[in-house]
Design an enzyme around this catalytic site. Structure first.
Site, mmCIF file in Angstrom:
data_model
loop_
_atom_site.group_PDB
_atom_site.id
_atom_site.type_symbol
_atom_site.label_atom_id
_atom_site.label_comp_id
_atom_site.label_asym_id
_atom_site.label_seq_id
_atom_site.Cartn_x
_atom_site.Cartn_y
_atom_site.Cartn_z
ATOM 1 N N GLU A 1 0.841 -1.212 0.000
ATOM 2 C CA GLU A 1 0.000 0.000 0.000
ATOM 3 C C GLU A 1 0.868 1.251 0.000
ATOM 4 O O GLU A 1 2.001 1.230 0.464
ATOM 5 C CB GLU A 1 -0.860 0.012 1.276
ATOM 6 C CG GLU A 1 -2.345 -0.233 1.041
ATOM 7 C CD GLU A 1 -3.100 0.982 0.515
ATOM 8 O OE1 GLU A 1 -2.568 1.706 -0.356
ATOM 9 O OE2 GLU A 1 -4.237 1.193 0.963
ATOM 10 N N ASP B 1 -3.221 5.642 6.929
ATOM 11 C CA ASP B 1 -3.638 6.901 7.542
ATOM 12 C C ASP B 1 -4.519 6.553 8.749
ATOM 13 O O ASP B 1 -4.007 6.278 9.831
ATOM 14 C CB ASP B 1 -4.366 7.701 6.454
ATOM 15 C CG ASP B 1 -4.754 9.107 6.848
ATOM 16 O OD1 ASP B 1 -4.064 9.698 7.681
ATOM 17 O OD2 ASP B 1 -5.751 9.621 6.307
ATOM 18 N N ARG C 1 0.550 11.901 -9.030
ATOM 19 C CA ARG C 1 0.972 10.514 -8.791
ATOM 20 C C ARG C 1 2.336 10.229 -9.416
ATOM 21 O O ARG C 1 3.057 9.342 -8.997
ATOM 22 C CB ARG C 1 -0.030 9.526 -9.391
ATOM 23 C CG ARG C 1 -1.388 9.503 -8.722
ATOM 24 C CD ARG C 1 -2.159 8.271 -9.214
ATOM 25 N NE ARG C 1 -3.583 8.339 -8.925
ATOM 26 C CZ ARG C 1 -4.143 7.979 -7.774
ATOM 27 N NH1 ARG C 1 -3.385 7.534 -6.788
ATOM 28 N NH2 ARG C 1 -5.443 8.055 -7.588
HETATM 29 P P1 IMP Z 1 -7.043 5.171 5.528
HETATM 30 O O1 IMP Z 1 -8.157 4.189 5.277
HETATM 31 O O2 IMP Z 1 -7.517 6.380 6.257
HETATM 32 O O3 IMP Z 1 -5.826 4.561 6.166
HETATM 33 O O4 IMP Z 1 -6.665 5.787 4.136
HETATM 34 C C1 IMP Z 1 -5.929 5.160 3.221
HETATM 35 C C2 IMP Z 1 -6.033 5.806 1.861
HETATM 36 O O5 IMP Z 1 -6.340 7.218 1.883
HETATM 37 C C3 IMP Z 1 -4.694 5.700 1.218
HETATM 38 O O6 IMP Z 1 -4.543 4.456 0.571
HETATM 39 C C4 IMP Z 1 -4.687 6.884 0.280
HETATM 40 O O7 IMP Z 1 -5.300 6.516 -0.936
HETATM 41 C C5 IMP Z 1 -5.527 7.926 0.972
HETATM 42 N N1 IMP Z 1 -4.660 8.875 1.717
HETATM 43 C C6 IMP Z 1 -4.469 8.960 3.045
HETATM 44 N N2 IMP Z 1 -3.612 9.946 3.364
HETATM 45 C C7 IMP Z 1 -3.244 10.498 2.187
HETATM 46 C C8 IMP Z 1 -2.332 11.588 1.842
HETATM 47 O O8 IMP Z 1 -1.684 12.231 2.671
HETATM 48 N N3 IMP Z 1 -2.215 11.845 0.508
HETATM 49 C C9 IMP Z 1 -2.893 11.165 -0.443
HETATM 50 N N4 IMP Z 1 -3.723 10.150 -0.174
HETATM 51 C C10 IMP Z 1 -3.908 9.826 1.141
HETATM 52 MG MG MG Z 2 -4.583 3.970 -1.451
#
Ligand code: IMP
Ligand code: MG
Length: 173
Positions: free
Chosen positions: A97, A101, A163
């Site tokens: 991944e 976050d 990207r």
């Molecule tokens: P989570 O479910 O909150 O852990 O989010 C995961 C997804 O959110 C990642 O795979 C990214 O696609 C997106 N994401 C989280 N933080 C960022 C960031 O700082 N920049 C860009 N995409 C992010």
């Molecule tokens: Mg992602």
């Protein structure tokens, strides 16, 4: 038009990936295959550099997911847009991944893939933002731990842009 400020340089990323690849290789018996599953789209660049730093016992597959409405994802439910081509049963699987976050996406994905009975399953994330975590999720290999910045580049986007940057950057207005 926003400008970008480099947070992690291309050289730092490449060096760290070399170390991660070596660490992964030594964690698995040398005669056994390692199957990497990249999460699209964000994971594509990390996957591509990671596999090139590994030996020929590596195989790979790709999966695309999207969150159900970013703001309302307390359940962390994700929608599978593209599933894997091959099954995971009996294989050493590593989910690749871009970033962890809140951890909700990964938590959901790990449950989904564990149900397919891999022999082992681990997770590799290029970036981790631990201060944002909402669920306790295990990430076995982390490239870099960062503060709570919104970052782009090296697979990560803002509205599908940036990207392609070969480094990780913070967006500035
Ligand atoms: P989570 O479910 O909150 O852990 O989010 C995961 C997804 O959110 C990642 O795979 C990214 O696609 C997106 N994401 C989280 N933080 C960022 C960031 O700082 N920049 C860009 N995409 C992010
Ligand atoms: Mg992602």
């Amino acid at each position: 038009m926003a400008t970008t400020r480099v947070l992690i340089s291309q050289a730092e990323i490449q060096h760290r990936i070399g170390t991660l690849a070596a660490e992964i290789e030594k964690d698995y018996p040398s005669t056994e295959e390692i199957h990497l599953v990249a999460v699209l789209k964000g994971g594509f660049m990390f996957m591509s550099d990671l596999v090139r730093a590994m030996s020929d016992r590596v195989t790979m597959d790709f999966m695309a997911v999207s969150s159900y409405g970013k703001d309302t994802t307390s359940s962390g439910q994700v929608r599978v847009l593209k599933d894997l081509d091959s099954n995971l049963e009996g294989r050493h699987v590593i989910v690749v991944e871009d970033i962890v976050d809140t951890g909700l996406t990964l938590h959901y994905l790990q449950d989904l893939l564990k149900a397919r009975k891999p022999k082992t399953m681990k997770t590799a994330c290029l970036l981790s933002k631990p201060s944002r975590r909402k669920v306790d999720v295990t990430v076995d290999y982390i490239g870099f731990t960062i503060d709570d910045h919104f970052v782009v580049g090296y697979g990560l986007d803002y509205a599908e842009k940036y990207r392609n940057l070969p480094y990780i950057a913070v967006l500035e207005q």
